[in-house]
Scaffold this motif. Structure first.
Motif: not given
Length: 476
Positions: A267, A269, A343, A421, A450
């Motif tokens: 994850n 980003q 991602t 993360t 997010e």
């Protein structure tokens, strides 16, 4: 032995350490791999770019990015007290209320976190809102309004949309990091120990209880036991330390498995920028005590979005990439994507080091959005040929006459906003405790499910403030 060990003296770690001193009777050990913030370039807002790949920058690099011309991208990350807050553009952005409501985590909605932002803004972290911007910045704002973008006097009031003058974490013409604002006044506190040059190698466990940390200074190894350990090493450093310590996807761990958490390191980003550069025949002057970026806008790449997904930043200098060239007099409208769909992942290399793969632009919709952002920046930049702010004679240098999708892939760079993360819901709970173990929490941008819509520094301060609230009301 310490009651609390805080790993990382960056944006979040300094806030956590100060909060624990103020609100508990415990002892606090703060471990930072870098040194004190003695480099004069840290404190001068105009010298930000000198800090990248300096001794105060970890100088992290990604693996080659397939969808960005197979380039290896530089991810500047602070290695100094103050962390990345000592390297960034000092822009104060809360994020969009829909970001926090969208996380779906109890206690983390906009109604829950908005009072924390007000606490931050009325506390040690003074916010600069009133100043005289560079003339070219005012001209950019006027041009954006002629292009149909309304002026927004306060993008932090719950509605981001529009073009605005930025708000900054600057005081007395100097960068105001959380190290200066929160940690500086308590450095001599008898219950605080700050160790610089401390490279934390692993977390220590008794079964599934985190009992302390092991670190080195130079060639000397050290250990400290703690009642609670707080990871504030950032969206790259925190998952790396978890993985090195046996917490993560079991097949990827080199040593004994303490907790099999498949989403540690996933994850990843970030926000992404694409340079749109103009030169001008009028001298661009710079205001002392301000960074080169002083205005920005929040906008939509397409209709129907719940909030802005674009945030172009406006710099009073031409920010050429190494393969570019041109005169030194100009300005850059950095086309910014703040709601990416791509991602990536942070994982262990065979030698225990880092593999960072953000998979930038792996989702075609991100390219589409950045193409729209570049088109918007071009329209605004070309508006500086004339207008109410005076004649600027702006000439587009980049991208020029090229295919925009190819240009986006060739020139995209990080906005320095890595997040996600150690996300809430999969790696930590709403109380920021790491799943499957006790005595261990994470408090930094890695816990965002997010990434927020906008600069991540102040939201990271908010996360740290929230962590202290949780630790003092829900002790381990």
């Amino acid at each position: 032995m310490a009651d609390f060990v805080v790993v990382g003296g960056g944006t979040a770690g300094c806030v956590v350490a100060r909060g624990l001193l103020d609100r508990t009777d415990g002892t606090v050990l703060l471990l930072e791999a870098g040194d004190h913030d003695t480099n004069p370039a840290i404190h001068d807002p105009l010298r930000m770019h000198e800090l990248w790949d300096s001794p105060q920058d970890w100088g992290l690099r990604t693996v080659p990015q397939r969808d960005a011309g197979d380039r290896v991208l530089h991810l500047p990350r602070g290695r100094v007290l103050g962390g990345s807050h000592a390297l960034n553009a000092m822009i104060h952005v809360r994020g969009n209320p829909a970001d926090y409501d969208g996380w779906g985590q109890p206690g983390w909605s906009w109604a829950d976190v908005e009072p924390l932002f007000r606490r931050i803004e009325s506390g040690p972290l003074r916010i600069l809102r009133e100043y005289t911007a560079d003339p070219v910045q005012d001209a950019i704002v006027e041009s954006a309004q002629r292009a149909g973008i309304p002026y927004n006097p306060d993008y932090n009031d719950g509605d981001q949309t529009g073009v605005s003058h930025m708000q900054f974490t600057i005081a007395d013409n100097k960068r105001l990091t959380t190290s200066r604002a929160y940690l500086g006044p308590v450095l001599s506190h008898p219950r605080l120990t700050v160790v610089t040059g401390a490279h934390v190698r692993r977390l220590l466990f008794s079964g599934t209880r985190c009992t302390g940390v092991e670190w080195t200074t130079g060639t000397t190894s050290h250990r400290a036991e703690a009642t609670e350990v707080i990871l504030s090493a950032g969206a790259i450093g925190s998952p790396h330390l978890l993985l090195r310590s046996g917490i993560g996807p079991a097949p990827d761990l080199a040593g004994p498995v303490v907790a099999d958490l498949p989403e540690v390191g996933n994850n990843l980003q970030d926000h992404w920028l694409v340079p749109t550069i103009f030169t001008t025949d009028r001298e661009v002057t710079h205001t002392p005590g301000l960074p080169h970026a002083q205005t920005h806008l929040f906008w939509h790449s397409r209709p129907g979005l719940p909030g802005p997904d674009l945030q172009p930043l406006h710099f009073s200098v031409p920010l050429y990439e190494p393969w570019m060239s041109g005169p030194a007099n100009g300005f850059s409208l950095m086309a910014g994507l703040i709601r990416p769909r791509s991602t990536g992942r942070v994982s262990l290399a065979p030698d225990g080091g880092l593999l960072i793969d953000p998979r930038v632009l792996s989702e075609p919709s991100d390219v589409d959005a950045l193409v729209e952002a570049v088109a918007l920046c071009r329209e605004v930049g070309h508006g500086l040929v004339g207008g109410g702010a005076g004649e600027w004679g702006a000439v587009e240098r980049y991208p020029g006459r090229v295919e925009l999708r190819d240009y986006v892939r060739r020139s995209v760079v990080t906005y320095h906003h890595q997040a996600g993360t150690c996300a809430m819901g999969t790696v930590v709970g709403p109380d920021l405790r790491v799943h499957g173990v006790t005595g261990l929490r994470v408090a930094d941008a890695s816990i965002m499910p997010e990434v927020v819509s906008g600069n991540t520094n102040t939201p990271t301060v908010m996360i740290a403030e929230k962590a202290v609230d949780l630790m003092t009301t829900q002790p381990t």
